[in-house]
Design a protein around this motif. Structure first.
Motif, PDB file in Angstrom:
ATOM      1  N   ALA A 405       1.089  -1.008  -0.279  1.00 24.29           N
ATOM      2  CA  ALA A 405      -0.217  -0.037   0.104  1.00 24.29           C
ATOM      3  C   ALA A 405       0.873   0.921   0.068  1.00 24.29           C
ATOM      4  O   ALA A 405       2.123   1.148  -0.181  1.00 24.29           O
ATOM      5  CB  ALA A 405      -0.784  -0.301   1.525  1.00 24.29           C
ATOM      6  N   THR A 406       0.705   2.095   0.064  1.00 26.18           N
ATOM      7  CA  THR A 406       0.747   3.997  -0.167  1.00 26.18           C
ATOM      8  C   THR A 406       0.099   4.453   0.112  1.00 26.18           C
ATOM      9  O   THR A 406      -1.328   4.739   0.619  1.00 26.18           O
ATOM     10  CB  THR A 406       0.969   4.163  -1.682  1.00 26.18           C
ATOM     11  OG1 THR A 406       1.822   3.320  -2.897  1.00 26.18           O
ATOM     12  CG2 THR A 406       1.951   5.426  -2.021  1.00 26.18           C
ATOM     13  N   LEU A 419      -3.228   9.497   3.246  1.00 27.81           N
ATOM     14  CA  LEU A 419      -4.453   9.365   2.534  1.00 27.81           C
ATOM     15  C   LEU A 419      -4.006   8.418   1.672  1.00 27.81           C
ATOM     16  O   LEU A 419      -2.938   7.612   1.943  1.00 27.81           O
ATOM     17  CB  LEU A 419      -4.406   9.985   1.019  1.00 27.81           C
ATOM     18  CG  LEU A 419      -4.504  11.692   1.686  1.00 27.81           C
ATOM     19  CD1 LEU A 419      -5.222  12.211   0.541  1.00 27.81           C
ATOM     20  CD2 LEU A 419      -6.620  11.260   2.033  1.00 27.81           C
ATOM     21  N   ILE A 420      -4.513   6.052   1.431  1.00 26.23           N
ATOM     22  CA  ILE A 420      -4.141   5.632   1.223  1.00 26.23           C
ATOM     23  C   ILE A 420      -5.031   4.945   0.507  1.00 26.23           C
ATOM     24  O   ILE A 420      -5.514   5.257  -0.275  1.00 26.23           O
ATOM     25  CB  ILE A 420      -4.987   4.579   2.794  1.00 26.23           C
ATOM     26  CG1 ILE A 420      -4.037   4.822   4.144  1.00 26.23           C
ATOM     27  CG2 ILE A 420      -3.885   3.202   2.487  1.00 26.23           C
ATOM     28  CD1 ILE A 420      -5.065   4.649   5.239  1.00 26.23           C
ATOM     29  N   GLY A 421      -3.675   4.104  -0.603  1.00 26.15           N
ATOM     30  CA  GLY A 421      -3.969   4.171  -2.365  1.00 26.15           C
ATOM     31  C   GLY A 421      -3.081   3.356  -2.177  1.00 26.15           C
ATOM     32  O   GLY A 421      -2.039   2.462  -1.750  1.00 26.15           O
ATOM     33  N   HIS A 422      -3.075   2.771  -3.835  1.00 23.42           N
ATOM     34  CA  HIS A 422      -2.021   2.525  -4.405  1.00 23.42           C
ATOM     35  C   HIS A 422      -1.541   2.889  -5.695  1.00 23.42           C
ATOM     36  O   HIS A 422      -2.890   3.958  -6.617  1.00 23.42           O
ATOM     37  CB  HIS A 422      -2.288   1.090  -4.267  1.00 23.42           C
ATOM     38  CG  HIS A 422      -4.537   0.810  -5.281  1.00 23.42           C
ATOM     39  ND1 HIS A 422      -4.683   0.424  -4.288  1.00 23.42           N
ATOM     40  CD2 HIS A 422      -4.498   0.602  -6.517  1.00 23.42           C
ATOM     41  CE1 HIS A 422      -5.789   0.538  -5.528  1.00 23.42           C
ATOM     42  NE2 HIS A 422      -5.545   0.592  -6.731  1.00 23.42           N
ATOM     43  N   PRO A 423      -0.580   2.788  -6.256  1.00 25.31           N
ATOM     44  CA  PRO A 423      -0.311   3.648  -7.601  1.00 25.31           C
ATOM     45  C   PRO A 423      -1.219   3.047  -8.737  1.00 25.31           C
ATOM     46  O   PRO A 423      -1.709   1.657  -8.923  1.00 25.31           O
ATOM     47  CB  PRO A 423       1.263   2.781  -7.854  1.00 25.31           C
ATOM     48  CG  PRO A 423       1.261   2.508  -6.962  1.00 25.31           C
ATOM     49  CD  PRO A 423       0.168   1.912  -5.454  1.00 25.31           C
ATOM     50  N   LEU A 424      -1.816   3.546 -10.101  1.00 30.20           N
ATOM     51  CA  LEU A 424      -2.241   3.307 -11.137  1.00 30.20           C
ATOM     52  C   LEU A 424      -1.588   2.522 -12.045  1.00 30.20           C
ATOM     53  O   LEU A 424      -0.579   2.778 -12.168  1.00 30.20           O
ATOM     54  CB  LEU A 424      -2.845   4.449 -11.544  1.00 30.20           C
ATOM     55  CG  LEU A 424      -4.153   5.599 -11.200  1.00 30.20           C
ATOM     56  CD1 LEU A 424      -4.826   7.001 -12.068  1.00 30.20           C
ATOM     57  CD2 LEU A 424      -5.458   4.785 -10.766  1.00 30.20           C
ATOM     58  N   GLY A 425      -2.460   1.577 -13.057  1.00 23.78           N
ATOM     59  CA  GLY A 425      -1.392   0.505 -13.708  1.00 23.78           C
ATOM     60  C   GLY A 425      -0.641   1.309 -14.446  1.00 23.78           C
ATOM     61  O   GLY A 425      -0.955   2.817 -15.156  1.00 23.78           O
TER      62      GLY A 425
END
Ligand code: SAM
Length: 425
Positions: A405-406, A419-425
């Motif tokens: 996670a980021t 803010l928690i998320g993940h890189p867009l492909g």
């Protein structure tokens, strides 16, 4: 252009131990030692030195080991192929322009038909080499005799001696009238003492001088460089990326250049073919370039949407974030923070995009619980407007699990937020 390296430094190299050591390195014995040291492991330096001293003079061995260290450091800027053919001083390698940036600048000059450049403050020749490789004739000037000798040796070593004339002189004494363009890269560091001059590399890692932030403390001062630029048909001045925008005159196009996502430098362009008053961000290695007449109006601010975009540092330095906000039909998460948010996916070389899954007020405890629940073992920490140390945060999270996670530690409408998320492909 006169190709004879006419200017003779005031004292001969015999009076100067650093220059004498450099001259010894360029003898067949010195070159043989350097070739032998190409792949040597710095951890074995003591044993290597002891072995080499059995068959070579101790001073030559120590100069060769120092030069080998500098070449190893230079690989990051020049690549192995050039770095192991070139020569360096500690200041020279540190202040030299990396090949990618120098080549970009040279291509802009060449693209405008520039055929000759006075490179004022050439150092060990990082820019002169790139200019020559773009087919431009260069007068390369440096007032430090050893540095000028190293620049000359580099031009020869890279087969560019026909295009680069090196002169040891003070740049303020150079008549730049015969040249299509002027390039100035002033020295931006304070003196480091005698060791800094040595081509043996001793003392290079331990800086006693610091970076100079006041453009008038550059050598030569920015006001001199600007006057020299305005006299020439075209000119470029290399400046620190952190230069205050107020120090940039209306005659210049200012360009910030990043390489691999890191901002490396800024350059001021003058003359026909450039856009006075415009700010530009250029990303290497792609060469993607974004420009707008400065300054842009302040972008809108609003709630965090599904996507978050982190602009490249060159875009931020060039104050072009507002342009990207408009392109992605987004808004800033906070008026003081360069994170852009939007409700639609957007793809551009100028931003790294993320999909946001959670927005929480800042709390280590809540973050730890959430990461445990999601079985996050790999956490990328990004921050803007937060004093939290990423390493310390990662340590306290006691991460474990198969997922990644980021987390963005930032401010949203003034409030410390995660803010928690993940890189867009
Ligand atoms: C930042 S370095 C240049 C680096 C070079 N562009 C490169 O890529 O290798 C600045 C150089 O300016 C030289 N310098 C400073 N003031 C000078 C002056 N007044 N005249 C000539 N050279 C000067 C210093 O000796 C130093 O080598």
């Amino acid at each position: 252009m006169d190709r004879v390296n006419a200017t003779t430094p005031s004292a001969s190299s015999a009076d100067d131990p650093a220059r004498a050591a450099f001259a010894a390195l360029r003898t067949p014995e010195g070159e043989q030692l350097l070739a032998e040291l190409r792949d040597h492991d710095p951890a074995d330096e003591l044993a290597t030195a002891t072995r080499l001293r059995r068959t070579h003079p101790a001073e030559l061995v120590s100069a060769a080991l120092g030069q080998a260290r500098l070449r190893q450091r230079a690989v990051a800027k020049f690549g192995a192929e050039d770095a192991y053919r070139m020569y360096f001083t500690p200041n020279g390698v540190e202040q030299a322009t990396r090949t990618s940036v120098a080549a970009h600048r040279s291509a802009r000059f060449a693209g405008l038909g520039v055929r000759s450049v006075a490179d004022l403050c050439c150092g060990i020749g990082g820019d002169a080499i790139a200019l020559a490789r773009a087919g431009i004739s260069v007068l390369a000037v440096d007032r430090d005799p050893l540095t000028a000798e190293v620049a000359r040796a580099n031009a020869e070593a890279l087969g560019l001696g026909e295009l680069i004339e090196v002169r040891c002189a003070d740049v303020t004494e150079i008549d730049t009238a015969p040249y299509d363009a002027v390039f100035v890269d002033p020295a931006r560091r304070g003196p480091r003492g005698g060791a800094a001059r040595s081509a043996s590399g001793r003392g290079g890692g331990r800086a006693t001088g610091g970076r100079i932030f006041d453009p008038e403390a550059y050598s030569p001062p920015l006001s001199w460089a600007t006057a020299a630029a305005l006299k020439a048909p075209r000119a470029a001045l290399k400046i620190a990326p952190g230069i205050p925008h107020e120090a940039i005159g209306p005659e210049a196009e200012a360009e910030w250049i990043s390489d691999g996502g890191d901002v490396k430098e800024a350059v001021l362009w003058y003359g026909e073919g450039f856009a006075p008053g415009a700010f530009r961000a250029t990303l290497l290695p792609s060469g993607a370039t974004l420009s707008a007449p400065a300054p842009l109006p302040a972008p809108p601010v609003g709630p965090v949407g599904r996507y978050l975009y982190e602009p490249d540092g060159a875009v931020i330095r060039a104050h072009l974030v507002a342009d990207l906000v408009e392109r992605c039909r987004g808004r800033l998460v906070d008026e003081t923070i360069a994170y852009i948010t939007s409700d639609e996916p957007y793809s551009s070389p100028y931003v790294a995009g993320y999909e946001i899954t959670d927005e929480l007020p800042f709390s280590m405890k809540r973050l730890k619980a959430l990461l445990r629940e999601r079985r996050v073992g790999v956490l990328t920490v990004k921050k803007r407007g937060s004093a939290v140390e990423p390493e310390e945060l990662r340590r306290r999270m006691k991460l474990s699990g198969p997922n990644a996670a980021t987390v963005f530690l930032t401010r949203v409408a003034g409030a410390p937020t995660m803010l928690i998320g993940h890189p867009l492909g």
